[in-house]
Design an enzyme around this catalytic site. Structure first.
Site, PDB file in Angstrom:
ATOM      1  N   LYS A 146       0.808  -1.235   0.000  1.00  0.00           N
ATOM      2  CA  LYS A 146       0.000   0.000   0.000  1.00  0.00           C
ATOM      3  C   LYS A 146       0.834   1.274   0.000  1.00  0.00           C
ATOM      4  CE  LYS A 146      -0.743  -0.135   4.997  1.00  0.00           C
ATOM      5  NZ  LYS A 146      -1.498  -0.828   6.027  1.00  0.00           N
ATOM      6  N   ARG A 183      -7.924  -1.141  17.054  1.00  0.00           N
ATOM      7  CA  ARG A 183      -8.310  -0.812  15.691  1.00  0.00           C
ATOM      8  C   ARG A 183      -9.269  -1.916  15.289  1.00  0.00           C
ATOM      9  NH1 ARG A 183      -4.334   0.240  10.536  1.00  0.00           N
ATOM     10  NH2 ARG A 183      -4.732  -1.962  10.170  1.00  0.00           N
TER      11      ARG A 183
END
Ligand SMILES: *Cc1c(COP(=O)(O)O)cnc(C)c1O
Length: 353
Positions: A35, A128
């Site tokens: 990414k 998260r």
């Protein structure tokens, strides 16, 4: 193009091989995270050529760019319900925490007449993604096992991302005991315990014999040659595989404090400047639309960043020995988020050397 991201292939290959070797010797599979360079296919290919067997990305747009490589693809971010079909099309395995998401993936896989892997995400306290309640873990795993065209490959977790929680024997043992419990209660074999990210490297190196973790998802360590729990460099790796080059579009001798009544700058702030007298200033064709200027560092230590606006980076080059003339390039190293931002800017040209 305003600026160039220079990717040094030999250095990056050295990093990939060093980390892969470290993981191979511990029989840990590496999912290489693409990414930070937006799934750039030429950069991704270096990983494939080094024998990396899984490429992982958070975004479909990036997975699409690397679809043709003959390795497994992992969808890293929890899939959107609305994108389940594309997730199944562009990836082989995804990280999931909700039953509903798994259901949508299953339905898409049925329609596409294929099988899709799921790694069930567990939140060990970093807060998260992942299931936090233990009763929900069993319940969700049982549900996923009942779905057609879905393979529950294992469980996973993500640490040191939001809450800054470090991997430890305690939380990793907890992950392992969840795996054992699921296998026992649901009568299955789970092949994968997927941990990540680059903050887990030191843990798996130190806890050699434990074999808790079977897979690590790693991005930053490949790119910057360091683990991210303590920021320690990994020996035999480089931290400057990626450098940014921007061209000088003006060079003048000017005072160091603005002249006139000071209001606010282009970003609504009231700037202040130290008075260093007249200085030689250069403007480079790159700005805050491309990268947070705090995330870049001139390679030449004598070049000082004064500031910048959307499209301009202002440098003090008064102390430089090198001749930075109009049209010359200035080179910068970048932090991980700096690389991420600059690669995401559509004004950046990526050049592999
Ligand atoms: C980005 C990401 C990683 C890789 O993180 P690095 O710090 O770059 O190693 C691993 N897992 C997940 C779920 C991610 O989103």
């Amino acid at each position: 193009m305003s600026q160039e991201m220079i990717v040094n292939k030999a250095k990056l290959i050295t990093n990939i091989n060093a980390i892969k070797k470290m993981m191979d010797s511990r029989r840990i599979e590496v999912a290489a995270v693409t990414k930070v360079f937006c799934g750039n296919p030429d950069i991704s290919k270096l990983y494939v050529d080094c024998g990396i067997s899984i490429l992982a990305d958070s975004r479909l747009e990036n997975l699409l760019k690397i679809k043709h490589y003959p390795v497994r693809k992992m969808h890293l971010r929890l899939p959107m319900l609305s994108e389940a079909s594309e997730v199944v099309e562009y990836s082989d395995v995804s990280l999931v925490s909700h039953k509903e998401t798994a259901k949508q993936l299953s339905m898409s896989a049925e329609r596409q007449k294929c099988s899709h892997g799921i790694i069930l995400m567990i939140d060990l306290g970093d807060l998260r993604e992942g299931i936090f309640e233990e009763s929900t873990i069993i319940d969700t795993a049982r549900y996923i096992l009942s779905l057609p065209n879905i393979q529950l490959e294992g469980i996973g977790t993500n640490l040191t991302c939001f809450g800054g929680v470090l991997p430890s024997l305690e939380n990793m043992n907890k992950l392992y005991s969840i795996k054992k419990q699921l296998e026992h209660q649901l009568d299955v074999t789970l092949n994968t315990v997927s941990a990540g990210n680059s903050s887990s490297l030191k843990f798996v190196q130190e806890c050699d014999s434990l074999h808790i973790v079977s897979q690590l998802r790693i991005g930053e360590a490949f790119i910057l040659g360091r683990e991210t729990a303590y920021g320690q460099a990994i020996s035999g790796t480089y931290n400057d595989c990626f450098t940014l080059r921007a061209e000088i579009i003006e060079k003048f001798n000017k005072p160091s404090i603005p002249i006139g009544i000071i209001g606010t700058d282009g970003f609504g702030r009231r700037p202040t400047f130290p008075d260093n007298g007249y200085r030689i200033r250069a403007i480079c064709a790159i700005g805050r639309q491309d990268v947070d200027l705090q995330q870049i560092t001139p390679v030449d230590e004598r070049v000082k960043i004064i500031g910048g606006s959307s499209d301009h980076l202002i440098l003090d080059i008064g102390d430089c020995a090198h001749d930075y003339h109009l049209g010359a390039q200035v080179t910068f190293t970048l932090s991980y988020s700096g690389i991420l931002q600059a690669m995401t800017s559509e004004y950046t040209k990526t050049v592999l050397v």
